[in-house]
Design an enzyme around this catalytic site. Sequence first.
Site, short mmCIF file in Angstrom:
data_model
loop_
_atom_site.label_atom_id
_atom_site.label_comp_id
_atom_site.label_asym_id
_atom_site.label_seq_id
_atom_site.Cartn_x
_atom_site.Cartn_y
_atom_site.Cartn_z
N SER A 29 -20.85 -24.86 22.21
CA SER A 29 -20.74 -24.62 23.66
C SER A 29 -21.02 -23.14 23.95
CB SER A 29 -19.34 -24.98 24.14
OG SER A 29 -19.13 -24.37 25.41
N HIS A 54 -24.70 -27.23 23.90
CA HIS A 54 -23.81 -27.78 24.94
C HIS A 54 -23.67 -26.73 26.04
CE1 HIS A 54 -20.61 -30.40 26.47
NE2 HIS A 54 -19.97 -29.28 26.77
N ASP A 56 -22.14 -25.76 29.69
CA ASP A 56 -21.04 -26.09 30.61
C ASP A 56 -21.29 -25.48 31.98
OD1 ASP A 56 -19.11 -27.54 28.94
OD2 ASP A 56 -19.04 -25.69 27.78
N MET A 58 -20.12 -25.09 35.82
CA MET A 58 -18.88 -25.21 36.62
C MET A 58 -19.11 -24.68 38.03
SD MET A 58 -16.22 -23.72 33.82
CE MET A 58 -16.28 -24.26 32.11
N HIS A 87 -23.24 -30.43 30.51
CA HIS A 87 -21.95 -30.97 30.96
C HIS A 87 -21.68 -30.42 32.36
CE1 HIS A 87 -17.28 -30.90 30.12
NE2 HIS A 87 -17.60 -31.73 31.11
N MET A 89 -19.54 -29.89 35.34
CA MET A 89 -18.19 -29.91 35.91
C MET A 89 -18.32 -29.48 37.37
SD MET A 89 -16.28 -28.32 32.61
CE MET A 89 -17.84 -27.81 31.89
N MET A 158 -12.74 -35.30 27.17
CA MET A 158 -12.22 -33.93 27.29
C MET A 158 -10.88 -33.87 26.57
SD MET A 158 -14.43 -32.05 28.78
CE MET A 158 -13.36 -30.61 28.61
N ASP A 196 -14.69 -32.69 23.40
CA ASP A 196 -14.92 -31.35 23.93
C ASP A 196 -13.60 -30.65 24.26
OD1 ASP A 196 -15.89 -29.11 25.21
OD2 ASP A 196 -16.92 -30.20 26.81
C1 DX5 Z 1 -14.35 -26.58 28.84
C2 DX5 Z 1 -15.73 -26.81 28.29
C3 DX5 Z 1 -15.84 -26.75 26.80
C4 DX5 Z 1 -15.34 -25.50 26.17
C5 DX5 Z 1 -15.17 -25.70 24.68
O1 DX5 Z 1 -14.34 -26.87 30.18
O2 DX5 Z 1 -16.22 -28.06 28.68
O3 DX5 Z 1 -17.17 -27.05 26.39
O4 DX5 Z 1 -16.17 -24.42 26.42
O5 DX5 Z 1 -14.74 -24.51 24.16
P1 DX5 Z 1 -13.62 -24.36 23.06
O6 DX5 Z 1 -14.22 -24.86 21.78
O7 DX5 Z 1 -13.36 -22.89 23.05
O8 DX5 Z 1 -12.43 -25.17 23.47
ZN ZN Z 2 -18.20 -28.96 27.86
#
Ligand code: DX5
Ligand code: ZN
Length: 237
Positions: A29, A54, A56, A58, A87, A89, A158, A196
């Site tokens: 990620s 990956h 993320d 947001m 991903h 969010m 999650m 994740d």
């Molecule tokens: C959280 C993200 C994850 C996160 C994982 O909202 O979706 O992908 O970055 O990171 P670690 O491995 O640090 O929990």
């Molecule tokens: Zn993620």
Amino acid sequence: MPSLSTRRGIRGDTLLFHIFATMPIVAPSLLASNFLDLRGECSMLNESEADWYHLDVMDGRFVPNISFGLPVIAQMREATTKPFDVHLMIEEPGKYAADFKLAGADHLIVHYEVCPHLHRNIQQIKNLGMKAGVAINPHTPVQLLQDILHDLDIVLIMSVSPGFGGQQFIPHSLSKIQMLRQRIDEMQLNTIIEVDGGVTLENAKTILEAGAHSLVIGTTIFKAADPKSVISRFKHL
Ligand code: DX5
Ligand code: ZN
């Protein structure tokens, strides 16, 4: 519990996804990466044994944080060689699906909690030529996916509350993985179970033995002195 090499339930007919019968998919990620040196981080991942990037995204509404979006992903695409596992969010992900395809997304994962018309969202993602995934928050039961599971390429469980890296793995996630794995096997589907949040070298094997195929890992990889060797250790647990 079955060993990694004898886990069943996977038909070998999906191009991208044939490797996980024996080895986990490792999806670093980038949220935990050094944004000032994204090119360097991409080169490192290109050379590593990582399988997917990956990413993320947001929006500060569905989750209480804002990360990065389309322009960053589009530029990263030029420096990378592996599938982009995006991903989302964000609220109203359907509005942006085509833009993420254009930016270079290979998989688009939307959250169950923000999609009252999930079937439409999934079809849209597939029609755009991407693999379609659904993410569920820690409080969302896997049973709620029963009537959409056969349409999904990926289910993202999650194992922390989404929004931030560096959180602790929520142990109850293991029974969710087991339950989903059992259902996927019963239905003889190829759906990938991705996990994740809070994945470490200490808990990864247990997560895989519970039935996951793909591990999203942020902090443990990017905060390590030698990220490539950590990725390799996850591949060969
Ligand atoms: C959280 C993200 C994850 C996160 C994982 O909202 O979706 O992908 O970055 O990171 P670690 O491995 O640090 O929990
Ligand atoms: Zn993620």
